[in-house]
Design an enzyme around this catalytic site. Structure first.
Site, mmCIF file in Angstrom:
data_model
loop_
_atom_site.group_PDB
_atom_site.id
_atom_site.type_symbol
_atom_site.label_atom_id
_atom_site.label_comp_id
_atom_site.label_asym_id
_atom_site.label_seq_id
_atom_site.Cartn_x
_atom_site.Cartn_y
_atom_site.Cartn_z
ATOM 1 N N HIS A 1 53.758 -50.264 -23.778
ATOM 2 C CA HIS A 1 52.485 -50.109 -23.071
ATOM 3 C C HIS A 1 52.194 -51.396 -22.302
ATOM 4 O O HIS A 1 51.861 -52.428 -22.899
ATOM 5 C CB HIS A 1 51.391 -49.818 -24.111
ATOM 6 C CG HIS A 1 50.015 -49.756 -23.555
ATOM 7 N ND1 HIS A 1 48.892 -49.854 -24.360
ATOM 8 C CD2 HIS A 1 49.546 -49.605 -22.288
ATOM 9 C CE1 HIS A 1 47.805 -49.770 -23.604
ATOM 10 N NE2 HIS A 1 48.180 -49.625 -22.353
ATOM 11 N N MET B 1 43.213 -44.538 -23.352
ATOM 12 C CA MET B 1 42.683 -45.625 -24.172
ATOM 13 C C MET B 1 41.341 -45.202 -24.748
ATOM 14 O O MET B 1 40.443 -44.784 -24.015
ATOM 15 C CB MET B 1 42.512 -46.891 -23.338
ATOM 16 C CG MET B 1 43.808 -47.550 -22.891
ATOM 17 S SD MET B 1 44.855 -48.093 -24.266
ATOM 18 C CE MET B 1 43.768 -49.233 -25.127
ATOM 19 N N SER C 1 51.412 -49.709 -33.800
ATOM 20 C CA SER C 1 51.370 -50.807 -32.835
ATOM 21 C C SER C 1 51.652 -52.136 -33.517
ATOM 22 O O SER C 1 50.888 -52.574 -34.383
ATOM 23 C CB SER C 1 49.999 -50.868 -32.161
ATOM 24 O OG SER C 1 49.888 -52.053 -31.396
ATOM 25 N N MET D 1 50.014 -53.644 -20.282
ATOM 26 C CA MET D 1 48.653 -54.000 -19.870
ATOM 27 C C MET D 1 48.763 -55.243 -19.006
ATOM 28 O O MET D 1 48.296 -56.324 -19.368
ATOM 29 C CB MET D 1 47.765 -54.222 -21.102
ATOM 30 C CG MET D 1 47.434 -52.954 -21.838
ATOM 31 S SD MET D 1 46.439 -53.229 -23.323
ATOM 32 C CE MET D 1 47.738 -53.452 -24.533
ATOM 33 N N ASP E 1 52.641 -53.362 -27.293
ATOM 34 C CA ASP E 1 51.616 -53.705 -26.316
ATOM 35 C C ASP E 1 51.954 -55.021 -25.626
ATOM 36 O O ASP E 1 52.067 -56.061 -26.287
ATOM 37 C CB ASP E 1 50.252 -53.850 -27.008
ATOM 38 C CG ASP E 1 49.689 -52.517 -27.475
ATOM 39 O OD1 ASP E 1 49.562 -51.612 -26.640
ATOM 40 O OD2 ASP E 1 49.377 -52.393 -28.669
ATOM 41 N N GLY F 1 43.084 -54.592 -24.662
ATOM 42 C CA GLY F 1 43.176 -56.043 -24.742
ATOM 43 C C GLY F 1 43.013 -56.641 -26.118
ATOM 44 O O GLY F 1 43.459 -57.759 -26.359
ATOM 45 N N MET G 1 50.619 -57.729 -22.927
ATOM 46 C CA MET G 1 49.379 -58.149 -22.258
ATOM 47 C C MET G 1 49.599 -59.481 -21.548
ATOM 48 O O MET G 1 50.246 -60.380 -22.096
ATOM 49 C CB MET G 1 48.252 -58.267 -23.280
ATOM 50 C CG MET G 1 47.983 -56.966 -24.031
ATOM 51 S SD MET G 1 46.548 -57.028 -25.127
ATOM 52 C CE MET G 1 47.152 -58.091 -26.430
ATOM 53 N N GLY H 1 41.332 -47.873 -32.096
ATOM 54 C CA GLY H 1 40.337 -47.553 -33.113
ATOM 55 C C GLY H 1 40.649 -46.320 -33.933
ATOM 56 O O GLY H 1 39.748 -45.751 -34.566
ATOM 57 N N ASP I 1 45.071 -44.266 -28.012
ATOM 58 C CA ASP I 1 45.288 -45.623 -28.509
ATOM 59 C C ASP I 1 43.956 -46.360 -28.584
ATOM 60 O O ASP I 1 43.283 -46.546 -27.565
ATOM 61 C CB ASP I 1 46.245 -46.350 -27.556
ATOM 62 C CG ASP I 1 46.509 -47.789 -27.967
ATOM 63 O OD1 ASP I 1 46.037 -48.226 -29.024
ATOM 64 O OD2 ASP I 1 47.226 -48.485 -27.196
ATOM 65 N N HIS J 1 55.051 -48.696 -31.081
ATOM 66 C CA HIS J 1 54.206 -48.992 -29.931
ATOM 67 C C HIS J 1 54.190 -50.495 -29.698
ATOM 68 O O HIS J 1 53.880 -51.276 -30.607
ATOM 69 C CB HIS J 1 52.784 -48.483 -30.177
ATOM 70 C CG HIS J 1 51.930 -48.478 -28.954
ATOM 71 N ND1 HIS J 1 51.993 -47.487 -28.003
ATOM 72 C CD2 HIS J 1 50.987 -49.349 -28.522
ATOM 73 C CE1 HIS J 1 51.129 -47.739 -27.042
ATOM 74 N NE2 HIS J 1 50.501 -48.870 -27.328
#
Length: 216
Positions: free
Chosen positions: A65, A136, A7, A67, A34, A141, A36, A176, A174, A32
């Protein structure tokens, strides 16, 4: 097929092009991305101009992805900017099937995402209509969060749903994920692994090799 999808949310944006090249040179095929909007999630990241910019310099598979609230509004723009997979949140779409249909109309792969608190049962009407389900494993976020252990059960549920229907749907996890837990995430059913901080906060090439070794 097991896939690592680093990511870029955790990248050093001063060195973004250099770091993407290093990822690609290490043998990684997926990236990846993200997106947002500050509405569906509190943070704001980047959008179509950045995707289009890096698209010109790499043939990597862009795992985008979204969001964002009402993602169906922007499907065509993300497709034109260079996305290969457009993955949206079931919680954010007014009309889930219409959003999937719009992605299909652009010729891109379609993915659907669920947050940690969303029941897997919400996927049932759509599981056979998408190429990927993204689970997730943290609240969406923010990067750098710890994986929520209860999400292992959610991954197992999705995996059972896919197998029971005889589907070949990819299952992406996705949030942690690091070298200490990636094997457990795969054992729970994921075959596409998103890793951000655990790839970019160190020697990228070394970290990727370590991930790939653990994912065999």
């Amino acid at each position: 097929m097991k896939v690592l999808s680093p990511s870029i949310l955790s990248a050093d944006f001063w060195r973004l092009g250099e770091q993407i090249r290093e990822i690609e040179d290490a043998g990684v095929k997926y990236l990846h991305i993200d997106v947002m909007d500050g509405i569906f999630v509190p943070s704001i990241s980047y959008g179509m101009p950045l995707i289009a910019s890096i698209r010109r310099h790499t043939n990597m598979f862009f795992d985008v992805h979204l969001m964002i609230d009402e993602p169906e509004r922007y499907i065509e723009e993300f497709a034109k900017s260079g996305a290969d997979m457009i993955n949206f949140h079931i919680e954010a779409a007014r009309d889930v099937q219409r959003t999937i249909d719009k992605i299909r109309m652009t010729g891109k792969k379609a993915g659907i995402t669920i947050k940690p608190d969303t029941p897997v049962s919400e996927l049932e009407p759509y599981i056979d209509k998408v190429d990927m389900v993204l689970v997730m494993t943290v609240e969406p976020g923010f990067s750098g969060q710890r994986l929520i252990p209860e999400c292992f059960d959610k991954l197992r549920e999705v995996s059972r749903m896919v197998k029971d229907r005889g589907l070949s749907t990819d299952i992406e996890a996705d949030g942690g994920i690091n070298l200490d837990n990636v094997e457990s995430v795969i054992a729970a059913g994921a075959n596409v692994i998103v890793a951000g901080s655990s790839v970019f906060k160190g020697d990228i090439t070394v970290r990727i090799k370590e991930f790939i070794s653990k994912m065999q």
